[in-house]
Scaffold this motif. Sequence first.
Motif, PDB file in Angstrom:
ATOM      1  N   UNK A   3       0.827  -1.215   0.000  1.00  0.00           N
ATOM      2  CA  UNK A   3       0.000   0.000   0.000  1.00  0.00           C
ATOM      3  C   UNK A   3       0.860   1.263   0.000  1.00  0.00           C
ATOM      4  N   UNK A   4       0.355   2.322  -0.682  1.00  0.00           N
ATOM      5  CA  UNK A   4       1.092   3.582  -0.724  1.00  0.00           C
ATOM      6  C   UNK A   4       1.240   4.177   0.669  1.00  0.00           C
ATOM      7  N   UNK A   5       0.237   4.000   1.514  1.00  0.00           N
ATOM      8  CA  UNK A   5       0.335   4.540   2.876  1.00  0.00           C
ATOM      9  C   UNK A   5       1.460   3.871   3.654  1.00  0.00           C
ATOM     10  N   UNK A   6       1.670   2.581   3.387  1.00  0.00           N
ATOM     11  CA  UNK A   6       2.777   1.885   4.055  1.00  0.00           C
ATOM     12  C   UNK A   6       4.106   2.468   3.599  1.00  0.00           C
ATOM     13  N   UNK A   7       4.252   2.683   2.304  1.00  0.00           N
ATOM     14  CA  UNK A   7       5.481   3.278   1.796  1.00  0.00           C
ATOM     15  C   UNK A   7       5.728   4.647   2.418  1.00  0.00           C
ATOM     16  N   UNK A   8       4.691   5.475   2.463  1.00  0.00           N
ATOM     17  CA  UNK A   8       4.860   6.816   3.016  1.00  0.00           C
ATOM     18  C   UNK A   8       5.228   6.758   4.501  1.00  0.00           C
ATOM     19  N   UNK A   9       4.603   5.846   5.233  1.00  0.00           N
ATOM     20  CA  UNK A   9       4.891   5.748   6.665  1.00  0.00           C
ATOM     21  C   UNK A   9       6.329   5.292   6.893  1.00  0.00           C
ATOM     22  N   UNK A  10       6.776   4.309   6.126  1.00  0.00           N
ATOM     23  CA  UNK A  10       8.144   3.827   6.279  1.00  0.00           C
ATOM     24  C   UNK A  10       9.138   4.933   5.934  1.00  0.00           C
ATOM     25  N   UNK A  11       8.900   5.643   4.819  1.00  0.00           N
ATOM     26  CA  UNK A  11       9.837   6.688   4.427  1.00  0.00           C
ATOM     27  C   UNK A  11       9.825   7.866   5.395  1.00  0.00           C
ATOM     28  N   UNK A  12       8.696   8.194   5.922  1.00  0.00           N
ATOM     29  CA  UNK A  12       8.673   9.262   6.925  1.00  0.00           C
ATOM     30  C   UNK A  12       9.504   8.859   8.144  1.00  0.00           C
ATOM     31  N   UNK A  13       9.401   7.594   8.548  1.00  0.00           N
ATOM     32  CA  UNK A  13      10.188   7.102   9.682  1.00  0.00           C
ATOM     33  C   UNK A  13      11.682   7.117   9.346  1.00  0.00           C
ATOM     34  N   UNK A  14      12.054   6.677   8.138  1.00  0.00           N
ATOM     35  CA  UNK A  14      13.465   6.664   7.756  1.00  0.00           C
ATOM     36  C   UNK A  14      14.050   8.071   7.725  1.00  0.00           C
ATOM     37  N   UNK A  15      13.286   9.016   7.207  1.00  0.00           N
ATOM     38  CA  UNK A  15      13.784  10.397   7.143  1.00  0.00           C
ATOM     39  C   UNK A  15      13.980  10.962   8.549  1.00  0.00           C
ATOM     40  N   UNK A  16      13.048  10.682   9.430  1.00  0.00           N
ATOM     41  CA  UNK A  16      13.186  11.160  10.804  1.00  0.00           C
ATOM     42  C   UNK A  16      14.401  10.544  11.479  1.00  0.00           C
ATOM     43  N   UNK A  17      14.645   9.249  11.248  1.00  0.00           N
ATOM     44  CA  UNK A  17      15.824   8.601  11.819  1.00  0.00           C
ATOM     45  C   UNK A  17      17.109   9.228  11.282  1.00  0.00           C
TER      46      UNK A  17
END
Length: 254
Positions: free
Chosen positions: A38-52
């Motif tokens: 799902x696109x929402x899963x991709x966005x959530x993962x990338x938001x987490x990676x950017x924050x890290x």
Amino acid sequence: MADGPRPLHLDGRLFAGLPNRPLALDEVRRRMLQRRCPRRTRDAVWAHLVQCAREEGASWTMACVGMALPALAGICRWLAARYPGDPYDVHAEVLAGFLEGLATVDVERPRVLVRLRWAAYRRGFAALSEALRAPVPVSPRFCSAPPQRPWGHPDLVLARAVREGVLSRTEADLIGATRLDGQAVTDWAASHRTTAPAAYKARRRAEYRLVAFLRGRTRTEGQAARVRTVVRPVSSRPRRSVENFCGPVSKSGA
């Protein structure tokens, strides 16, 4: 970073659509590349990676680059195929654009990776445009190289042909004036009191011998035979620089 003694990983329980267990980054990337993710899963993962990456620095920054590598590689291939210089230069610009995007992208908005990709593309495309507008260098290595034989300044080549008996001095003057100095054959013929057709024929025959000489077909020791010239120089105007090496053109034109 995915297989070492202390691999980076994500907790799959934090993201809908991922298994409820710790996931190595290579597995996360593989799952996110699948169409059914799902696109929402991709966005959530990338938001987490950017924050890290913003909070913890180097390791997670490199993790973001590795996760985005399929997208970045496609950009690099397209730009490098059109880049006139070293392709690694445009690769570096693409990476720099991606890293700038990590620091500025809004993780609250959807399509985080798409906007990171565009940041990388814009930086790489700017480098490509600048390179295409730059002057074309004379040599791709920006250094001197020995010339290929037969070589030498054209005047010196003509002078050597006269010394070897391949051309007469008048024929060398005819070739130099009309081929190198841009003088019209008709003007040269008029100044030497001959006809243009005769000058064309004389130049053509002389050039055949000159080409054969430069290719090594007719050069022999002591060759001194000269063909009869069809022109007779009588003008008092200064001659070309070939006469500096061969002496003045004789009045007879022989």
